[in-house]
Motif scaffolding. Structure first.
Motif, PDB file in Angstrom:
ATOM      1  N   LYS A 101     -23.519 -13.757   6.307  1.00  0.00           N
ATOM      2  CA  LYS A 101     -24.119 -15.081   6.511  1.00  0.00           C
ATOM      3  C   LYS A 101     -23.889 -15.586   7.939  1.00  0.00           C
ATOM      4  CE  LYS A 101     -23.924 -16.423   1.659  1.00  0.00           C
ATOM      5  NZ  LYS A 101     -23.777 -15.087   1.131  1.00  0.00           N
ATOM      6  N   LYS A 102     -22.778 -15.173   8.543  1.00  0.00           N
ATOM      7  CA  LYS A 102     -22.485 -15.599   9.919  1.00  0.00           C
ATOM      8  C   LYS A 102     -23.297 -14.811  10.945  1.00  0.00           C
ATOM      9  CE  LYS A 102     -17.755 -17.042   9.057  1.00  0.00           C
ATOM     10  NZ  LYS A 102     -16.335 -16.734   9.266  1.00  0.00           N
ATOM     11  N   ILE A 103     -23.581 -13.539  10.660  1.00  0.00           N
ATOM     12  CA  ILE A 103     -24.237 -12.711  11.676  1.00  0.00           C
ATOM     13  C   ILE A 103     -25.743 -12.581  11.486  1.00  0.00           C
ATOM     14  CG2 ILE A 103     -22.173 -11.394  12.236  1.00  0.00           C
ATOM     15  CD1 ILE A 103     -23.223  -9.132  10.502  1.00  0.00           C
ATOM     16  N   MET A 104     -26.241 -12.823  10.292  1.00  0.00           N
ATOM     17  CA  MET A 104     -27.673 -12.675  10.014  1.00  0.00           C
ATOM     18  C   MET A 104     -28.317 -14.049   9.875  1.00  0.00           C
ATOM     19  SD  MET A 104     -28.402  -9.488  10.107  1.00  0.00           S
ATOM     20  CE  MET A 104     -29.987  -9.370   9.323  1.00  0.00           C
ATOM     21  N   ILE A 105     -28.453 -14.722  10.977  1.00  0.00           N
ATOM     22  CA  ILE A 105     -29.034 -16.058  10.995  1.00  0.00           C
ATOM     23  C   ILE A 105     -30.555 -15.915  10.999  1.00  0.00           C
ATOM     24  CG2 ILE A 105     -29.211 -18.214  12.291  1.00  0.00           C
ATOM     25  CD1 ILE A 105     -26.455 -17.352  13.562  1.00  0.00           C
ATOM     26  N   LEU A 141     -36.958 -17.744  23.739  1.00  0.00           N
ATOM     27  CA  LEU A 141     -35.768 -17.937  22.907  1.00  0.00           C
ATOM     28  C   LEU A 141     -34.738 -16.909  23.340  1.00  0.00           C
ATOM     29  CD1 LEU A 141     -34.523 -19.437  20.504  1.00  0.00           C
ATOM     30  CD2 LEU A 141     -35.556 -17.726  19.016  1.00  0.00           C
ATOM     31  N   TYR A 142     -33.600 -17.386  23.813  1.00  0.00           N
ATOM     32  CA  TYR A 142     -32.558 -16.498  24.312  1.00  0.00           C
ATOM     33  C   TYR A 142     -31.409 -16.429  23.322  1.00  0.00           C
ATOM     34  CZ  TYR A 142     -35.261 -17.090  28.550  1.00  0.00           C
ATOM     35  OH  TYR A 142     -36.288 -17.127  29.450  1.00  0.00           O
ATOM     36  N   PHE A 143     -30.850 -15.250  23.163  1.00  0.00           N
ATOM     37  CA  PHE A 143     -29.761 -15.031  22.214  1.00  0.00           C
ATOM     38  C   PHE A 143     -28.482 -14.727  22.969  1.00  0.00           C
ATOM     39  CE2 PHE A 143     -33.651 -14.064  19.990  1.00  0.00           C
ATOM     40  CZ  PHE A 143     -33.485 -14.747  18.808  1.00  0.00           C
ATOM     41  N   PRO A 144     -27.353 -15.081  22.481  1.00  0.00           N
ATOM     42  CA  PRO A 144     -27.136 -15.961  21.328  1.00  0.00           C
ATOM     43  C   PRO A 144     -27.448 -17.400  21.685  1.00  0.00           C
ATOM     44  CG  PRO A 144     -25.022 -15.335  22.238  1.00  0.00           C
ATOM     45  CD  PRO A 144     -26.085 -14.602  23.022  1.00  0.00           C
TER      46      PRO A 144
END
Length: 85
Positions: free
Chosen positions: A63-67, A79-82
């Motif tokens: 849940k924390k890594i698969m937003i 859109l830039y990650f993170p």
């Protein structure tokens, strides 16, 4: 077919050291299941793999890594990650 997702699986990933090999192959097993969910869920001879995958899918780690993000379209702003940095 029994649903793979159930509340019975505990958050094992909080209590155990996570094996690097598990983390490396989890995305492939997850995608393999997504290709034919009904077939995968009906396989009785891979109960341990299904439990292992289910435990990961319900974990707080996933849940924390698969937003989830909405699909980007050409007219959208970049859109830039993170995002949270």
């Amino acid at each position: 077919s029994t649903p793979l997702y159930s509340s019975a699986a505990s958050d094992v990933y909080k209590r155990q050291n996570i094996n690097k090999i598990d983390i490396a192959i989890l995305p492939f097993i997850r995608q393999f299941r997504l290709a034919d969910i009904e077939w995968f869920d009906d396989q009785e001879d891979i109960k341990n793999i299904k439990f292992w995958l289910n435990t990961f899918l319900e974990s707080s780690l996933l849940k924390k890594i698969m937003i989830p993000y909405k699909p980007w379209k050409e007219q959208d702003d970049p859109l830039y990650f993170p995002i949270d940095l």
